[in-house]
Design a protein around this motif. Structure first.
Motif, PDB file in Angstrom:
ATOM      1  N   TRP A  34      40.334  22.882  98.077  1.00 20.40           N
ATOM      2  CA  TRP A  34      41.714  22.411  96.853  1.00 20.40           C
ATOM      3  C   TRP A  34      43.287  22.778  96.768  1.00 20.40           C
ATOM      4  O   TRP A  34      43.874  21.886  96.314  1.00 20.40           O
ATOM      5  CB  TRP A  34      40.360  23.444  95.966  1.00 20.40           C
ATOM      6  N   GLY A  75      36.963  27.316  86.193  1.00 21.55           N
ATOM      7  CA  GLY A  75      37.080  26.472  87.060  1.00 21.55           C
ATOM      8  C   GLY A  75      38.426  24.992  87.294  1.00 21.55           C
ATOM      9  O   GLY A  75      37.163  23.673  86.931  1.00 21.55           O
ATOM     10  N   CYS A  76      39.426  25.107  85.932  1.00 19.36           N
ATOM     11  CA  CYS A  76      40.277  24.000  85.302  1.00 19.36           C
ATOM     12  C   CYS A  76      40.780  22.816  86.600  1.00 19.36           C
ATOM     13  O   CYS A  76      41.536  22.198  85.832  1.00 19.36           O
ATOM     14  CB  CYS A  76      40.982  24.699  84.650  1.00 19.36           C
ATOM     15  N   GLY A  77      41.088  23.824  87.954  1.00 19.88           N
ATOM     16  CA  GLY A  77      41.625  22.922  88.706  1.00 19.88           C
ATOM     17  C   GLY A  77      43.271  22.359  88.295  1.00 19.88           C
ATOM     18  O   GLY A  77      43.615  23.440  87.860  1.00 19.88           O
ATOM     19  N   ASP A  96      40.589  29.664  87.486  1.00 18.78           N
ATOM     20  CA  ASP A  96      40.786  28.833  88.933  1.00 18.78           C
ATOM     21  C   ASP A  96      41.018  29.954  89.571  1.00 18.78           C
ATOM     22  O   ASP A  96      41.854  31.416  90.142  1.00 18.78           O
ATOM     23  CB  ASP A  96      41.982  27.766  89.227  1.00 18.78           C
ATOM     24  N   TRP A 125      35.258  33.436  89.135  1.00 17.17           N
ATOM     25  CA  TRP A 125      34.843  33.811  86.728  1.00 17.17           C
ATOM     26  C   TRP A 125      33.823  34.735  87.149  1.00 17.17           C
ATOM     27  O   TRP A 125      33.426  35.709  86.553  1.00 17.17           O
ATOM     28  CB  TRP A 125      33.960  32.569  86.997  1.00 17.17           C
ATOM     29  N   ALA A 139      33.408  24.710  80.542  1.00 14.05           N
ATOM     30  CA  ALA A 139      33.304  24.321  81.675  1.00 14.05           C
ATOM     31  C   ALA A 139      32.640  23.354  82.362  1.00 14.05           C
ATOM     32  O   ALA A 139      32.009  22.920  81.765  1.00 14.05           O
ATOM     33  CB  ALA A 139      32.002  25.745  82.916  1.00 14.05           C
ATOM     34  N   ASN A 141      31.904  20.164  85.862  1.00 14.04           N
ATOM     35  CA  ASN A 141      31.955  19.951  87.084  1.00 14.04           C
ATOM     36  C   ASN A 141      32.649  21.096  87.907  1.00 14.04           C
ATOM     37  O   ASN A 141      33.410  21.226  88.722  1.00 14.04           O
ATOM     38  CB  ASN A 141      32.514  18.646  87.827  1.00 14.04           C
ATOM     39  N   THR A 142      31.713  22.458  87.542  1.00 13.25           N
ATOM     40  CA  THR A 142      32.639  23.649  88.428  1.00 13.25           C
ATOM     41  C   THR A 142      31.481  24.381  88.959  1.00 13.25           C
ATOM     42  O   THR A 142      30.643  24.528  88.322  1.00 13.25           O
ATOM     43  CB  THR A 142      33.492  24.444  88.091  1.00 13.25           C
ATOM     44  N   THR A 143      31.578  24.635  90.271  1.00 11.57           N
ATOM     45  CA  THR A 143      30.079  25.652  91.068  1.00 11.57           C
ATOM     46  C   THR A 143      30.366  26.723  90.420  1.00 11.57           C
ATOM     47  O   THR A 143      29.318  27.531  90.913  1.00 11.57           O
ATOM     48  CB  THR A 143      31.047  25.644  92.133  1.00 11.57           C
ATOM     49  N   ALA A 144      31.173  26.931  89.937  1.00  7.34           N
ATOM     50  CA  ALA A 144      31.773  28.410  88.930  1.00  7.34           C
ATOM     51  C   ALA A 144      30.334  29.039  88.085  1.00  7.34           C
ATOM     52  O   ALA A 144      29.370  29.973  87.752  1.00  7.34           O
ATOM     53  CB  ALA A 144      32.523  28.944  88.284  1.00  7.34           C
TER      54      ALA A 144
END
Length: 285
Positions: A34, A75-77, A96, A125, A139, A141-144
């Motif tokens: 990322w 997971g804001c990117g 993030d 997280w 949240a 589309n986050t893997t968190a």
């Protein structure tokens, strides 16, 4: 019988059996990935802003967020939803683990005049205090958020509402899917982040979640050199790396390129799930 345990176990099973499972535990690798492509993701966010604006406008219409809301975006990117949220609420904390993503978020916030409403925070997280500090915990589309515990932690951090965005069915990125099958010999699987699992867990926990779907298509045009670098780094996360893999990726993408550019087509449906973290209901048997 379909119970909380049934859906929790089903969610875990689909994660464990996915052909993408080998990468899930590689936090450091994903963080580096990322960081490497943060700038390009920020540019894509600009191109697709109308999609994210529509989702946020829907949350405004449903009363999920208001001008007074203090929001946590997990997971804001580079600010995919942080930026449109910040234009509608009092403040958004963008959480993030990737420092470069947060740097791009700061830059985009300056560009949009939203610096005073956005607080970037580099943290995991899993390590975040489980205290009710935000009006809205969000949240997308986050893997968190990937299991029962990480989902329920959203309730612990929220003073009022939680919102989770996940995929509904297949998340289809055409070049990625074709290249995955070319290298792996089978199509990719995306069900581990399907919205059905958190929806059903929340339902059986008596939160009565609300769910709305949005479908969209988006096409991005990237240089061949970028696509080769991107997918060489991406497939390394799954253990495919080295000269032979790089050569296969380069040949595949070169054959699809037109004047040294490749098109990346995304075709997907997302589910926008929201619920009152402070309110459960009695479900009559």
């Amino acid at each position: 019988m379909c119970t909380t345990k049934f859906w929790t176990d089903a969610w875990q099973e689909v994660r464990d059996t996915s052909n993408q499972a080998p990468s899930y535990g590689n936090k450091q690798g994903w963080q580096q990935f990322w960081n490497l492509f943060a700038e390009q993701y920020a540019l894509r966010n600009r191109q697709s802003r109308s999609i994210y604006n529509a989702v946020v406008e829907g949350l405004v219409a449903d009363g999920v967020i208001s001008p007074f809301s203090m929001v946590l975006d997990i997971g804001c990117g580079a600010g995919t939803y942080t930026l449109p949220l910040a234009s509608k609420v009092r403040q958004v904390t963008g959480l993030d683990t990737a420092g470069q993503m947060l740097s791009m978020l700061k830059s985009e916030a300056v560009h949009e005049g939203l610096t005073c409403r956005i607080e970037p925070l580099q943290a995991d997280w899993l390590d975040f205090p489980a205290e009710p500090a935000y009006d809205v915990v969000f949240a997308a589309n986050t893997t968190a958020i990937n299991d029962y515990d990480s989902l329920m932690k959203m309730n612990a951090v929220s003073r009022g509402v939680c919102c989770l965005i996940g995929f509904a069915g297949t998340y289809h990125i055409k070049v990625r899917a074709l290249l995955w099958e070319h290298l792996m010999g089978e199509p990719p699987e995306h069900m581990a982040f399907d919205i059905q699992y958190p929806f059903n867990i929340l339902y059986h926990e008596r939160f009565l979640p609300n769910l709305k779907f949005y479908s969209y298509r988006e096409r991005y045009r990237e240089t061949l050199a970028y696509m080769i670098e991107y997918y060489t780094s991406y497939f390394a996360l799954f253990g495919l790396e080295g000269p032979e893999t790089t050569a296969k990726i380069t040949e595949f993408l070169t054959n699809r390129a037109v004047e040294d550019y490749c098109s990346e087509l995304i075709n997907t449906t997302i589910g926008v799930l929201w619920w009152r973290a402070d309110r459960k209901t009695t479900i009559l048997e």
